[in-house]
Design an enzyme around this catalytic site. Structure first.
Site, PDB file in Angstrom:
ATOM      1  N   GLY A 200       3.680 -15.970 -34.075  1.00  0.00           N
ATOM      2  CA  GLY A 200       3.596 -14.997 -35.160  1.00  0.00           C
ATOM      3  C   GLY A 200       3.829 -13.592 -34.632  1.00  0.00           C
ATOM      4  O   GLY A 200       4.762 -12.916 -35.021  1.00  0.00           O
TER       5      GLY A 200
ATOM      6  N   PRO B 282     -12.208 -20.559 -21.780  1.00  0.00           N
ATOM      7  CA  PRO B 282     -11.474 -19.929 -20.676  1.00  0.00           C
ATOM      8  C   PRO B 282     -10.020 -20.401 -20.559  1.00  0.00           C
ATOM      9  O   PRO B 282      -9.148 -19.631 -20.161  1.00  0.00           O
ATOM     10  CB  PRO B 282     -12.282 -20.318 -19.430  1.00  0.00           C
ATOM     11  CG  PRO B 282     -13.264 -21.343 -19.869  1.00  0.00           C
ATOM     12  CD  PRO B 282     -13.434 -21.222 -21.350  1.00  0.00           C
TER      13      PRO B 282
ATOM     14  N   GLN C 283      -3.758 -16.774 -23.101  1.00  0.00           N
ATOM     15  CA  GLN C 283      -3.390 -15.560 -23.836  1.00  0.00           C
ATOM     16  C   GLN C 283      -3.019 -14.434 -22.877  1.00  0.00           C
ATOM     17  O   GLN C 283      -2.062 -13.702 -23.107  1.00  0.00           O
ATOM     18  CB  GLN C 283      -4.552 -15.116 -24.734  1.00  0.00           C
ATOM     19  CG  GLN C 283      -4.690 -15.945 -25.994  1.00  0.00           C
ATOM     20  CD  GLN C 283      -3.474 -15.787 -26.882  1.00  0.00           C
ATOM     21  OE1 GLN C 283      -3.241 -14.738 -27.474  1.00  0.00           O
ATOM     22  NE2 GLN C 283      -2.660 -16.814 -26.953  1.00  0.00           N
TER      23      GLN C 283
ATOM     24  N   GLU D 261      -3.538  -9.333 -27.228  1.00  0.00           N
ATOM     25  CA  GLU D 261      -2.529  -8.288 -27.055  1.00  0.00           C
ATOM     26  C   GLU D 261      -2.678  -7.503 -25.766  1.00  0.00           C
ATOM     27  O   GLU D 261      -1.715  -6.921 -25.265  1.00  0.00           O
ATOM     28  CB  GLU D 261      -2.574  -7.358 -28.275  1.00  0.00           C
ATOM     29  CG  GLU D 261      -2.252  -8.154 -29.533  1.00  0.00           C
ATOM     30  CD  GLU D 261      -2.398  -7.368 -30.825  1.00  0.00           C
ATOM     31  OE1 GLU D 261      -1.410  -6.789 -31.262  1.00  0.00           O
ATOM     32  OE2 GLU D 261      -3.489  -7.375 -31.409  1.00  0.00           O
TER      33      GLU D 261
HETATM   34 MO1  MOS Z   1      -0.576  -8.645 -34.044  1.00  0.00          MO
HETATM   35  S1  MOS Z   1       1.047  -7.392 -33.808  1.00  0.00           S
HETATM   36  O1  MOS Z   1      -1.688  -7.561 -34.760  1.00  0.00           O
HETATM   37  O2  MOS Z   1      -0.186  -9.961 -35.000  1.00  0.00           O
END
Ligand code: MOS
Length: 752
Positions: A249, A644, A650, A717
């Site tokens: 996504g 973990p 991620q 992120e």
């Molecule tokens: Mo993220 S760019 O907040 O899906």
């Protein structure tokens, strides 16, 4: 300051051991065996195929479409154009709130960007629809396209990102610069990057009267439901969205896109279920992208290497018809403790699709510039880059003066540096070679990302047979959200994971809030925790109020829920199973409800962020400038680690995107036409396995009692932030060449 905590004394203790376990993905076998049914895998009876025709100009009007030729093609059922597109209940250019993105839905013949949908062909097969679309042979009245950051007058936006102020400052910048004994002013550029999740946007839409059911990937089903309801003038509850699997996504599926709505319109027009899937090149226009930036960094430091001033100005581009502004300069808000900080944005309107959220919006390009500039400043001060950062990282949030809810950045620096072997790094560039003669360089960057929460809801059920259910319309983009949330669910109702049925993935379940801003596990997890607390409290009431129960008389707070039994806290020998309590009370099942959201009082008292430090090694061919990242170590502190295995994954994903940002990824616009010239995964470069080095992600322990009841911060992120700068700084360290235009390409190394 008063200690404010949203961790309230629970009415009971729920003991769980599921949180913290490295469980594998719940849907892993389904995915690896091909059994997982993604949106485009659905084929309801009578379904037909829709294909978009998109504009090959970036600005102007469509003057002619050969609709007759397309309709005459065998198998073509209908051609949807502005002439016959279903009328919408709401102008798709209406903007009732900032999260409402404008869409091109065949309302007129105007072209605002290249690859804008200009017609939809519906046919009995994908092939005939594709052929029909090619027969449309559009003609245009084209106007010169504006591309790039210098193609129009700029303006000062009122807000950036999701509505934060475009200009912010504290302290006196000019005074800070004047007081500095070392000053630099440098300009960094980052390119446009286009969303290219493995799964392109896709929809299967079926109408039944005014009821609509759709299969489509979504990071925010409730928002999509509301948007669709508004456009078609129907009730949100008459829209059923199924989104069990997403092939990525990254922000592009946060808000429903124009092409998805066109699929719904086409289904309405032909009166049959319709499938519409974007072709790869159609991703380069209508579904959002990361806007290009040009960032001017001005820094000053005193003779001790302490920052006296930090100014971050970002120029970016947005579309001619909507407002999203990449909040790049905001990356300088929370990291370094300069007495004067100023951040500002300006933008130009160009003939491109509207930019949008892309993984670490703002922070990714912003921290690329900031972390590179910090490295340049360290060099100018004659300091090791790590020592410079240790000298300057903030102890309180610089812009607001708020304390951090928790901060383990120093531990990230220390653990990462140790694991990487940073201490032996020579300060000067071009000092290291490997045994094949490659130049070797080491660089680092700081990672930071806000710990956000939205609002989510969950429903918990305990059944007479002793099993439980947790319902929440959460979104798993591939990151493992469902696995982590199911772990939280099991603990929330005091059951083993295999006794806990976890239901998710449709809009018919309680709204979990958008999966974005690295906030999903925290938001949905808090809702689940709360719903579990509610249902366990009801169960405890049944037991403690019943003379026949061994728990009679213990008040609610005197009960512990663990593995399907309630125990008296003061005497664990006295316990009773959920099944026995419910059976005796004559309940087939009982339910609880919960909400997850951040607490306003805590929000105003604390600054909440996840932190990290990334270290990178690159090898550069001294003759040809070819670069490889050969090693990366990231150390991250993001509160409670729910799983973990998923969390590490991620971080890896973010760091790999950092490699992509630093060395590979860029959409190139043809200045004559405004069209992307590399709208495919052959020429829009992303790292492949051979580009991805040995990566380690260290999970630095951190307990944050303020951020939410479970202490969870996001991990989706932050991995990009810090990494881009670390690689750029390593390239400098290997070569002595400072490249300020991303991605770093070998021609930029050889030219100099
Ligand atoms: Mo993220 S760019 O907040 O899906």
């Amino acid at each position: 300051m008063a200690e404010i905590s949203i961790v309230q004394t629970p009415a009971h203790i729920r003991m769980g051991s599921s949180i913290g376990q490295p469980l594998t993905r719940r849907e892993g076998v389904l995915k690896t065996t091909g059994a997982a049914r993604y949106a485009a895998d659905n084929h309801p009876p009578g379904m037909v195929y829709a294909v978009l025709a998109v504009s090959s100009i970036a600005r102007g009007r469509v003057t002619a479409l050969h609709v007759t030729a397309a309709k005459a093609h065998p198998g073509v059922i209908e051609v949807m154009t502005p002439a016959n597109a279903p009328k919408l209940a709401l102008d798709p250019d209406a903007k009732l709130h900032p999260f409402m993105f404008r869409m091109d839905l065949l309302q007129n013949d105007t072209v605002r960007y290249a690859n804008q949908p200009i017609a939809v062909v519906v046919a009995d097969s994908l092939e005939t629809a594709t052929e029909g679309a090619s027969l449309l042979a559009p003609r245009y009245q084209a106007e010169p396209a504006r591309t790039g950051l210098d193609s129009a007058d700029s303006f000062a936006p009122l807000a950036v990102g999701a509505g934060s102020p475009a200009q912010e400052s504290h302290g006196n910048l000019e005074a800070g610069l004047a007081a500095a004994s070392v000053r630099i002013e440098v300009i960094y550029e980052t390119p446009a990057q286009y969303h290219n999740a493995m799964e392109p946007h896709a929809i299967v839409a079926a109408w039944d009267g005014d009821t609509l059911s759709i299969d489509t990937p979504s990071q925010g089903m409730a928002m999509a439901q509301a948007r669709i309801a508004g456009l078609f003038g129907i009730a949100p509850e008459d829209i059923h969205i199924r989104s069990p699997f997403l092939g990525g996504g990254f922000g592009s599926k946060g808000l429903i896109s124009g092409p998805q709505i066109l699929g719904i319109m086409a289904a309405r027009l032909v009166g049959r279920p319709v499938k519409l899937v974007l072709r790869r090149e159609q991703m380069f226009g209508p579904v959002g992208h990361r806007a290009p930036t040009r960032q001017t960094m001005r820094l000053g430091a005193d003779d001790q290497g302490r920052l006296t001033a930090l100014s971050h100005h970002a120029k970016t581009a947005t579309s001619t018809f909507d407002e999203f502004i990449e909040p790049a300069a905001n990356a300088s808000h929370a990291l370094y403790a300069s007495p004067a900080i100023q951040t500002s944005h300006e933008a130009v309107r160009i003939d491109a699709g509207t930019p949008m959220f892309m993984r670490a919006p703002g922070e990714a390009p912003g921290s690329a510039a900031l972390e590179s500039a910090i490295d340049e400043m360290a060099l100018a001060c004659g300091m090791d880059p790590l020592a410079f950062r240790l000298t300057n990282y903030a102890e309180v949030e610089p812009m607001s003066g708020k304390p951090f809810s928790s901060k383990a950045l120093r531990q990230c620096y220390e653990q990462g540096a140790k694991r990487f072997g940073w201490a032996t790094r020579p300060q000067a560039p071009r000092q290291m070679r490997d045994d094949t003669g490659m130049l070797v360089g080491w660089g680092m960057g700081t990672a930071v990302f806000p710990a956000l929460m939205f609002q989510g809801h969950a429903r918990a059920v305990l059944r007479q047979d002793g099993t439980g259910v947790m319902e929440i319309g959460a979104h798993d983009m591939g990151q493992g959200a469902w696995t982590a949330l199911a772990q939280i669910a099991a603990d929330a109702i005091g059951l083993d994971p295999d006794q806990t049925e976890f239901r998710s993935g449709t809009s018919d379940l309680p709204d979990a809030g958008i999966a974005g801003g690295s906030a999903h596990t925290a938001t949905a997890g808090a809702a689940i925790h709360d719903a579990g607390g509610d249902v366990i409290a009801k169960l405890a009431d049944l037991a403690t109020g019943d003379q026949r129960s061994p728990l009679f008389g213990a008040n609610n707070a005197g009960v512990i829920a663990r593995r399907g039994r309630l125990y008296r806290r003061d005497d664990e020998a006295r316990s009773e199973s959920y099944a026995d309590i419910l059976t005796r009370a004559g309940h087939v099942e009982i339910e609880g409800r919960g909400t997850g959201a951040s607490d306003p009082a805590t929000l105003s008292a604390y600054a909440m962020y996840a932190h990290g430090a990334v270290f990178a090694e690159v090898k550069v061919d001294p003759d040809f400038g070819q670069m490889r990242v050969t090693r990366m170590v990231g150390a991250f502190a993001a509160g409670t680690v729910v799983n973990p295995r998923m969390v590490r994954s991620q971080y890896y994903g973010g760091m790999i995107w950092g490699v992509s940002f630093a060395l590979h990824e860029a959409a190139v616009m043809d200045k004559r036409t405004g069209r992307p010239i590399n709208p495919n995964l052959a020429e829009y470069n992303v790292p492949v396995n051979a580009d991805v080095p040995n990566i380690e992600a260290i999970l630095v322990e951190e307990r944050d009692v303020h951020v939410n009841a479970l202490g969870i911060k996001g991990v989706g992120e932050i991995g990009i932030t810090g990494t881009v700068g670390a690689i750029a700084n390593a390239v400098w360290h290997a070569t002595g060449v400072r490249v300020r235009r991303f991605p770093i390409t070998l021609d930029q190394l050889i030219d100099t």
